[in-house]
Design a protein around this motif. Structure first.
Motif, mmCIF file in Angstrom:
data_model
loop_
_atom_site.group_PDB
_atom_site.id
_atom_site.type_symbol
_atom_site.label_atom_id
_atom_site.label_comp_id
_atom_site.label_asym_id
_atom_site.label_seq_id
_atom_site.Cartn_x
_atom_site.Cartn_y
_atom_site.Cartn_z
ATOM 1 N N LYS A 70 0.835 -1.199 0.000
ATOM 2 C CA LYS A 70 0.000 0.000 0.000
ATOM 3 C C LYS A 70 0.871 1.251 0.000
ATOM 4 O O LYS A 70 1.924 1.284 0.629
ATOM 5 C CB LYS A 70 -0.919 0.002 1.229
ATOM 6 C CG LYS A 70 -1.954 -1.110 1.231
ATOM 7 C CD LYS A 70 -2.832 -1.041 2.471
ATOM 8 C CE LYS A 70 -3.877 -2.155 2.469
ATOM 9 N NZ LYS A 70 -4.729 -2.102 3.696
ATOM 10 N N GLN A 75 -3.333 4.260 -2.770
ATOM 11 C CA GLN A 75 -3.201 3.344 -3.891
ATOM 12 C C GLN A 75 -2.253 2.193 -3.502
ATOM 13 O O GLN A 75 -2.002 1.958 -2.328
ATOM 14 C CB GLN A 75 -2.674 4.097 -5.112
ATOM 15 C CG GLN A 75 -3.550 5.262 -5.559
ATOM 16 C CD GLN A 75 -3.015 5.949 -6.798
ATOM 17 O OE1 GLN A 75 -2.824 5.326 -7.833
ATOM 18 N NE2 GLN A 75 -2.774 7.261 -6.691
ATOM 19 N N THR A 76 -1.737 1.515 -4.491
ATOM 20 C CA THR A 76 -0.766 0.452 -4.253
ATOM 21 C C THR A 76 0.395 0.611 -5.228
ATOM 22 O O THR A 76 0.302 1.340 -6.215
ATOM 23 C CB THR A 76 -1.376 -0.957 -4.448
ATOM 24 O OG1 THR A 76 -1.847 -1.094 -5.798
ATOM 25 C CG2 THR A 76 -2.512 -1.193 -3.466
ATOM 26 N N SER A 77 1.481 -0.065 -4.934
ATOM 27 C CA SER A 77 2.632 -0.081 -5.835
ATOM 28 C C SER A 77 3.258 -1.461 -5.765
ATOM 29 O O SER A 77 2.942 -2.258 -4.875
ATOM 30 C CB SER A 77 3.655 0.984 -5.437
ATOM 31 O OG SER A 77 4.735 1.016 -6.358
ATOM 32 N N ASP A 128 5.240 3.002 -11.987
ATOM 33 C CA ASP A 128 3.974 2.273 -11.882
ATOM 34 C C ASP A 128 3.781 1.257 -13.006
ATOM 35 O O ASP A 128 2.773 1.245 -13.713
ATOM 36 C CB ASP A 128 2.789 3.246 -11.847
ATOM 37 C CG ASP A 128 2.579 3.853 -10.464
ATOM 38 O OD1 ASP A 128 2.659 3.105 -9.470
ATOM 39 O OD2 ASP A 128 2.361 5.081 -10.365
ATOM 40 N N ARG A 149 3.289 11.400 -6.054
ATOM 41 C CA ARG A 149 3.105 9.960 -6.249
ATOM 42 C C ARG A 149 4.386 9.207 -5.922
ATOM 43 O O ARG A 149 4.358 8.170 -5.240
ATOM 44 C CB ARG A 149 2.674 9.682 -7.699
ATOM 45 C CG ARG A 149 2.600 8.200 -8.070
ATOM 46 C CD ARG A 149 1.660 7.410 -7.186
ATOM 47 N NE ARG A 149 1.624 6.000 -7.567
ATOM 48 C CZ ARG A 149 1.159 5.028 -6.782
ATOM 49 N NH1 ARG A 149 0.683 5.302 -5.569
ATOM 50 N NH2 ARG A 149 1.163 3.777 -7.201
#
Length: 286
Positions: A70, A75-77, A128, A149
């Protein structure tokens, strides 16, 4: 008709004056780009992009896996991870070049994992999931990175590592600048930071918060991260009262990248050995 013309001119003058006052009193000037954004702007420079030939074909086949975590922006990565064989709170965060998290970076992660037993290695993905195949695409990806980000991804990785984590970071080119930013974001967890020919942080106030010294690898033939940039970084680190070691090599930008025609194996191995010794000392490895 004359009166109507005069009225129009008067109204136009009032509107113009009001607009000028609004611009001068209320409008915020455009913020100056930060260190990583300034480096990303180089992607529009034909000499810079032209100096990066497309990576030679290569497929990594070895240990490691892609993990998901997370991020602090909800969001997630994903990251390429090689975990220590023993339980450990020591982590090396690797930041990729402007090409993205490709198989060359995974190979570097595997090499460090082998050479740093007892350390968890995470190669982060600030693009990403996107990987560039040519300089034009790499430039667009690098310019497209949003600071918020990228910071959220790094902060997420730090949370994944845990509250007791000891953090070291390393990166090349685009990743060199972000390695320094990783050390800044890690706060008291930061134990070592290696930056290969990346844009240094220019804000002395931020540099004062560093909890680690920095090893900076410099290519003397580099036109962009040049002598002037390095000398200013030395002054800024001295002002911030932080320790900086600069390793200089008579080579060009990206000399440590085996996929680049400018690759210099002798200098690359020497720089790697210096980085490895430094990381071991920072993470207190035997």
């Amino acid at each position: 008709m004359k009166k109507l013309w005069t009225l129009c001119v008067t109204l136009l003058s009032v509107v113009t004056m009001a607009s000028a006052q609004t611009m001068s009193c209320c409008a915020k000037p455009a913020a100056a780009p930060n260190a990583t954004e300034a480096f990303a702007m180089l992607a529009s420079n034909e000499d810079f992009s032209g100096g990066h030939d497309a990576p030679l074909p290569f497929t990594y086949q070895g240990n490691g896996e892609m993990i998901e975590f997370k991020t602090t922006d909800g969001q997630t990565s994903r990251a390429f991870a090689i975990k220590s064989n023993i339980r450990s709170d020591k982590y090396l965060l690797i930041i990729h070049e402007w090409w993205g998290l490709n198989d060359y970076i995974k190979q570097e992660a595997a090499r460090f994992a082998k050479e740093l037993p007892g350390v968890n290695v995470l190669a982060l993905d600030l693009y990403d999931g996107q990987v560039a195949a040519d300089a034009d695409q790499a430039g667009k990806l690098m310019q497209g990175v949003k600071t918020d980000r990228a910071q959220a991804i790094i902060k997420g990785a730090l949370l994944y590592a845990g509250p007791q984590a000891q953090i070291a970071s390393i990166g090349w080119c685009f990743g060199g600048g972000w390695s320094i930013q990783t050390a800044l974001l890690a706060g008291s967890k930061a134990k070592a930071c290696v930056a290969y020919y990346g844009m240094p942080e220019k804000d002395v106030t931020k540099l004062k918060t560093l909890n680690t010294d920095v090893l900076f690898v410099f290519a003397k033939q580099d036109k962009w991260i040049n002598e002037q940039v390095v000398e200013q970084f030395k002054k800024d680190m001295a002002t911030a009262k932080k320790s900086l070691t600069v390793k200089s090599y008579d080579a060009d930008h990206a000399f440590a990248n085996p996929s680049n025609p400018k690759y210099n194996k002798a200098y690359a191995e020497e720089a790697h050995a210096a980085s490895l010794a430094y990381l071991k000392k920072g993470l207190k490895l035997k």
